[in-house]
Write an enzyme that holds these catalytic residues in place. Structure first.
Site, PDB file in Angstrom:
ATOM      1  N   HIS A 128     -55.826  18.803  20.831  1.00 57.12           N
ATOM      2  CA  HIS A 128     -56.145  19.833  21.827  1.00 57.12           C
ATOM      3  C   HIS A 128     -57.604  19.650  22.247  1.00 57.12           C
ATOM      4  CE1 HIS A 128     -55.891  23.677  23.880  1.00 57.12           C
ATOM      5  NE2 HIS A 128     -57.091  23.942  23.393  1.00 57.12           N
ATOM      6  N   GLU A 150     -61.821  12.028  21.508  1.00 53.58           N
ATOM      7  CA  GLU A 150     -60.417  12.337  21.202  1.00 53.58           C
ATOM      8  C   GLU A 150     -59.731  11.131  20.593  1.00 53.58           C
ATOM      9  OE1 GLU A 150     -57.853  14.330  23.957  1.00 53.58           O
ATOM     10  OE2 GLU A 150     -59.499  15.105  25.146  1.00 53.58           O
ATOM     11  N   ASN A 172     -50.840  17.685  16.834  1.00 50.99           N
ATOM     12  CA  ASN A 172     -51.244  17.802  18.239  1.00 50.99           C
ATOM     13  C   ASN A 172     -52.734  17.525  18.374  1.00 50.99           C
ATOM     14  OD1 ASN A 172     -51.037  18.611  21.047  1.00 50.99           O
ATOM     15  ND2 ASN A 172     -51.998  20.561  20.473  1.00 50.99           N
ATOM     16  N   GLY A 185     -51.460   9.186  29.112  1.00 46.61           N
ATOM     17  CA  GLY A 185     -51.183   8.611  27.796  1.00 46.61           C
ATOM     18  C   GLY A 185     -52.317   7.814  27.192  1.00 46.61           C
ATOM     19  N   SER A 186     -53.568   8.180  27.502  1.00 45.24           N
ATOM     20  CA  SER A 186     -54.667   7.383  26.923  1.00 45.24           C
ATOM     21  C   SER A 186     -54.765   7.581  25.417  1.00 45.24           C
ATOM     22  CB  SER A 186     -56.002   7.709  27.605  1.00 45.24           C
ATOM     23  OG  SER A 186     -56.505   8.946  27.196  1.00 45.24           O
ATOM     24  N   ARG A 230     -35.738  26.396  28.396  1.00 45.31           N
ATOM     25  CA  ARG A 230     -36.635  25.837  27.388  1.00 45.31           C
ATOM     26  C   ARG A 230     -35.869  25.528  26.103  1.00 45.31           C
ATOM     27  NH1 ARG A 230     -41.981  25.878  27.127  1.00 45.31           N
ATOM     28  NH2 ARG A 230     -42.229  27.298  28.861  1.00 45.31           N
ATOM     29  N   THR A 256     -47.912  24.709  14.410  1.00 44.55           N
ATOM     30  CA  THR A 256     -47.176  25.844  13.868  1.00 44.55           C
ATOM     31  C   THR A 256     -46.625  26.624  15.056  1.00 44.55           C
ATOM     32  OG1 THR A 256     -49.138  27.234  13.854  1.00 44.55           O
ATOM     33  CG2 THR A 256     -48.698  25.971  11.838  1.00 44.55           C
TER      34      THR A 256
HETATM   35  C1  GAR Z   1     -56.064  15.018  26.516  1.00 52.59           C
HETATM   36  O1  GAR Z   1     -57.355  15.442  26.878  1.00 52.59           O
HETATM   37  C2  GAR Z   1     -55.447  15.969  25.507  1.00 52.59           C
HETATM   38  O2  GAR Z   1     -56.370  16.483  24.593  1.00 52.59           O
HETATM   39  C3  GAR Z   1     -54.926  17.054  26.408  1.00 52.59           C
HETATM   40  O3  GAR Z   1     -54.408  16.396  27.524  1.00 52.59           O
HETATM   41  C4  GAR Z   1     -55.109  15.161  27.711  1.00 52.59           C
HETATM   42  C5  GAR Z   1     -54.104  14.056  27.769  1.00 52.59           C
HETATM   43  O4  GAR Z   1     -54.709  12.832  28.098  1.00 52.59           O
HETATM   44  N1  GAR Z   1     -53.930  17.850  25.757  1.00 52.59           N
HETATM   45  C6  GAR Z   1     -53.688  19.119  26.051  1.00 52.59           C
HETATM   46  O5  GAR Z   1     -54.281  19.723  26.924  1.00 52.59           O
HETATM   47  C7  GAR Z   1     -52.613  19.777  25.213  1.00 52.59           C
HETATM   48  N2  GAR Z   1     -52.422  21.133  25.618  1.00 52.59           N
HETATM   49  P1  GAR Z   1     -53.967  11.475  27.803  1.00 52.59           P
HETATM   50  O6  GAR Z   1     -52.585  11.596  28.439  1.00 52.59           O
HETATM   51  O7  GAR Z   1     -54.793  10.433  28.481  1.00 52.59           O
HETATM   52  O8  GAR Z   1     -53.888  11.293  26.314  1.00 52.59           O
END
Ligand code: GAR
Length: 210
Positions: free
Chosen positions: A109, A174, A107, A12-13, A65, A141
């Protein structure tokens, strides 16, 4: 203020960067929940310690799901968020869910989309030999990792990079790109237009180099 639900699966950063920016800058944003599909997500502990509403909706408790998506949809409908911010949320959301919240799901990515959708993006980038890597914030989407792009951040690839070093160098970028997107959403300067393209007001560029 806008109401946002932040969905996580782990550390969750990105969620932390969003929440800290809201608090530090007094953004007109109300975080109505931090929700994880895993009860043991470290990000939930951080959110609780900060006094943020935090909850788990464990996908493992659902037979399919579709059943998980329906429960998540019902929970989010009850909270009525303006935006659902996916921040390391590692469950694919079905087309019905995505259409229900059309234009309201965002989102992040970890690649320069449309390159490298899906998993293991840092490994994919190194295998392909690209010299720039990055992250993309986009509206969601029904086609996975293909929605209209709100903003991107790029970093140069170094000769000795591994998937882990790339991921670590990308992470602060990010956080920068996602927090800037939240500012724009709070200021109502970015939205998904009826034509399916991103519409912006007074935003000269949406690209960063880290
Ligand atoms: C981040 O790098 C994010 O971009 C990626 O997971 C990580 C979560 O880090 N997301 C994906 O891969 C989505 N498919 P975080 O929990 O520290 O934010």
């Amino acid at each position: 203020p806008i109401r946002v639900a932040i969905l996580i699966s782990g550390r969750g950063s990105n969620m932390q960067a969003l929440a800290e920016t809201v608090a530090a800058e007094g953004l007109p944003v109300e975080i109505c929940t931090v929700l994880s599909n895993r009860a043991d997500a470290a990000g939930l502990d951080w959110a609780r310690a900060r006094g943020l509403p935090a909850e788990a909706l464990a996908h493992r408790d659902f037979a399919s799901r579709e059943a998980f998506d329906a429960a998540l949809q019902a929970r989010l409908d009850a909270l009525a968020p303006d935006y659902i911010l996916l921040a390391g949320f590692m469950r694919v959301l079905g087309a019905d869910f995505v259409r229900h919240f059309d234009g309201r799901i965002v989102n992040i990515h970890p690649s320069l989309l449309p390159a490298f959708p899906g998993l293991h993006t840092h490994q994919q980038a190194l295998a392909q030999g690209v010299q720039w890597h990055g992250c993309t914030v986009h509206f969601v989407t029904p086609v996975l990792d293909h929605g209209p792009i709100i903003a991107q951040g790029a970093i140069p690839v170094q000769a000795d990079d591994t998937p882990d070093t790339l991921a670590a160098r990308l992470l602060p970028v990010e956080h920068q790109v996602y927090t800037q997107t939240l500012r724009w959403l709070a200021q109502r300067r970015v939205r998904l237009g009826a034509d399916g393209r991103v519409a912006v007001a007074d935003i000269p560029h949406r690209a960063w180099a880290g």
